[in-house]
Design a protein around this motif. Structure first.
Motif, PDB file in Angstrom:
ATOM      1  N   LYS A 100       0.821  -1.209   0.000  1.00 44.71           N
ATOM      2  CA  LYS A 100       0.000   0.000   0.000  1.00 44.71           C
ATOM      3  C   LYS A 100       0.862   1.269   0.000  1.00 44.71           C
ATOM      4  O   LYS A 100       0.570   2.227  -0.705  1.00 44.71           O
ATOM      5  CB  LYS A 100      -0.915  -0.025   1.230  1.00 44.71           C
ATOM      6  CG  LYS A 100      -1.989   1.001   1.249  1.00 44.71           C
ATOM      7  CD  LYS A 100      -2.900   0.733   2.457  1.00 44.71           C
ATOM      8  CE  LYS A 100      -3.989   1.768   2.561  1.00 44.71           C
ATOM      9  NZ  LYS A 100      -4.838   1.521   3.744  1.00 44.71           N
ATOM     10  N   GLN A 101       1.935   1.253   0.790  1.00 44.96           N
ATOM     11  CA  GLN A 101       2.747   2.454   0.950  1.00 44.96           C
ATOM     12  C   GLN A 101       3.759   2.641  -0.177  1.00 44.96           C
ATOM     13  O   GLN A 101       4.062   3.759  -0.555  1.00 44.96           O
ATOM     14  CB  GLN A 101       3.466   2.413   2.307  1.00 44.96           C
ATOM     15  CG  GLN A 101       4.145   3.706   2.672  1.00 44.96           C
ATOM     16  CD  GLN A 101       4.501   3.785   4.140  1.00 44.96           C
ATOM     17  OE1 GLN A 101       3.792   3.291   4.995  1.00 44.96           O
ATOM     18  NE2 GLN A 101       5.630   4.401   4.444  1.00 44.96           N
ATOM     19  N   SER A 102       4.306   1.542  -0.704  1.00 42.86           N
ATOM     20  CA  SER A 102       5.394   1.674  -1.681  1.00 42.86           C
ATOM     21  C   SER A 102       5.014   1.236  -3.096  1.00 42.86           C
ATOM     22  O   SER A 102       5.717   1.581  -4.041  1.00 42.86           O
ATOM     23  CB  SER A 102       6.582   0.835  -1.225  1.00 42.86           C
ATOM     24  OG  SER A 102       6.316  -0.542  -1.429  1.00 42.86           O
ATOM     25  N   GLY A 103       3.989   0.439  -3.222  1.00 44.97           N
ATOM     26  CA  GLY A 103       3.654  -0.115  -4.515  1.00 44.97           C
ATOM     27  C   GLY A 103       4.433  -1.392  -4.833  1.00 44.97           C
ATOM     28  O   GLY A 103       4.194  -2.034  -5.851  1.00 44.97           O
ATOM     29  N   GLU A 104       5.365  -1.774  -3.966  1.00 44.80           N
ATOM     30  CA  GLU A 104       6.164  -3.004  -4.145  1.00 44.80           C
ATOM     31  C   GLU A 104       5.373  -4.193  -3.607  1.00 44.80           C
ATOM     32  O   GLU A 104       4.844  -4.144  -2.498  1.00 44.80           O
ATOM     33  CB  GLU A 104       7.482  -2.912  -3.360  1.00 44.80           C
ATOM     34  CG  GLU A 104       8.396  -1.815  -3.819  1.00 44.80           C
ATOM     35  CD  GLU A 104       9.345  -2.257  -4.923  1.00 44.80           C
ATOM     36  OE1 GLU A 104       9.251  -3.405  -5.383  1.00 44.80           O
ATOM     37  OE2 GLU A 104      10.182  -1.435  -5.306  1.00 44.80           O
ATOM     38  N   GLU A 105       5.298  -5.256  -4.390  1.00 48.18           N
ATOM     39  CA  GLU A 105       4.645  -6.478  -3.932  1.00 48.18           C
ATOM     40  C   GLU A 105       5.703  -7.499  -3.591  1.00 48.18           C
ATOM     41  O   GLU A 105       6.535  -7.832  -4.415  1.00 48.18           O
ATOM     42  CB  GLU A 105       3.682  -7.005  -4.993  1.00 48.18           C
ATOM     43  CG  GLU A 105       2.493  -6.092  -5.186  1.00 48.18           C
ATOM     44  CD  GLU A 105       1.407  -6.710  -6.047  1.00 48.18           C
ATOM     45  OE1 GLU A 105       1.263  -7.945  -6.028  1.00 48.18           O
ATOM     46  OE2 GLU A 105       0.735  -5.940  -6.740  1.00 48.18           O
ATOM     47  N   LEU A 106       5.678  -7.976  -2.347  1.00 44.96           N
ATOM     48  CA  LEU A 106       6.656  -8.943  -1.909  1.00 44.96           C
ATOM     49  C   LEU A 106       6.013  -9.904  -0.922  1.00 44.96           C
ATOM     50  O   LEU A 106       4.862  -9.722  -0.535  1.00 44.96           O
ATOM     51  CB  LEU A 106       7.859  -8.242  -1.262  1.00 44.96           C
ATOM     52  CG  LEU A 106       7.554  -7.348  -0.056  1.00 44.96           C
ATOM     53  CD1 LEU A 106       7.842  -8.070   1.230  1.00 44.96           C
ATOM     54  CD2 LEU A 106       8.403  -6.098  -0.146  1.00 44.96           C
TER      55      LEU A 106
END
Length: 108
Positions: A100-106
Motif C-alpha cells: 500500500k505504501q510503496s507499490g512493491e509487492e513482496l
C-alpha cells in the motif's frame, strides 16, 4: 500470549528483523533497510518510511506506517505476532502495508 523472559523476546524480534533484512537484500526491491539498535527502518523509492521497533518493557513489536500504528504481542500457540487491537498477524499486515505504501509487492 505467553509470559516470556527478555532473552526470548529479543530472540523473537531479532529473528523477525533478520527475516525482513534478508528479504530486502535478496530480492529486486528498491527498499532500503536499516537496523539501528531496536529500530528497523524501511525507506521506499517514494521516500516514505516505515518503522518497526522493539518495545522491550511491554515485550511488543510495533509497526508504524503512514496509514497507522500497530502493536503486536507474541502468541505462543499460533507462533505469531498478533496485533492487540485488530487481531491481524504481523507478516500479513506488513506485506499489505508495504504494498500500500510503496507499490512493491513482496512476500516473506
Amino acid at each position: 500470549m505467553i509470559v516470556m523472559n527478555d532473552s526470548q523476546y529479543h530472540q523473537l524480534v531479532d529473528d523477525a528483523f533478520e527475516r525482513i533484512e534478508q528479504t530486502m537484500d535478496s530480492d529486486d526491491f528498491d527498499i532500503e533497510c536499516d537496523i539501528n539498535g531496536g529500530v528497523l527502518t524501511l525507506e521506499f523509492e517514494n521516500r516514505s518510511k516505515m518503522v518497526i521497533n522493539k518495545q522491550e518493557p511491554l515485550h511488543q513489536l510495533w509497526l508504524a506506517t503512514k496509514f497507522g500504528g500497530y502493536h503486536f504481542e507474541w502468541h505462543e500457540a499460533e507462533q505469531q505476532w498478533i496485533c492487540n487491537r485488530s487481531g491481524n498477524e504481523f507478516w500479513s499486515l506488513l506485506v499489505e502495508s508495504i504494498t500500500k505504501q510503496s507499490g512493491e509487492e513482496l512476500s516473506f
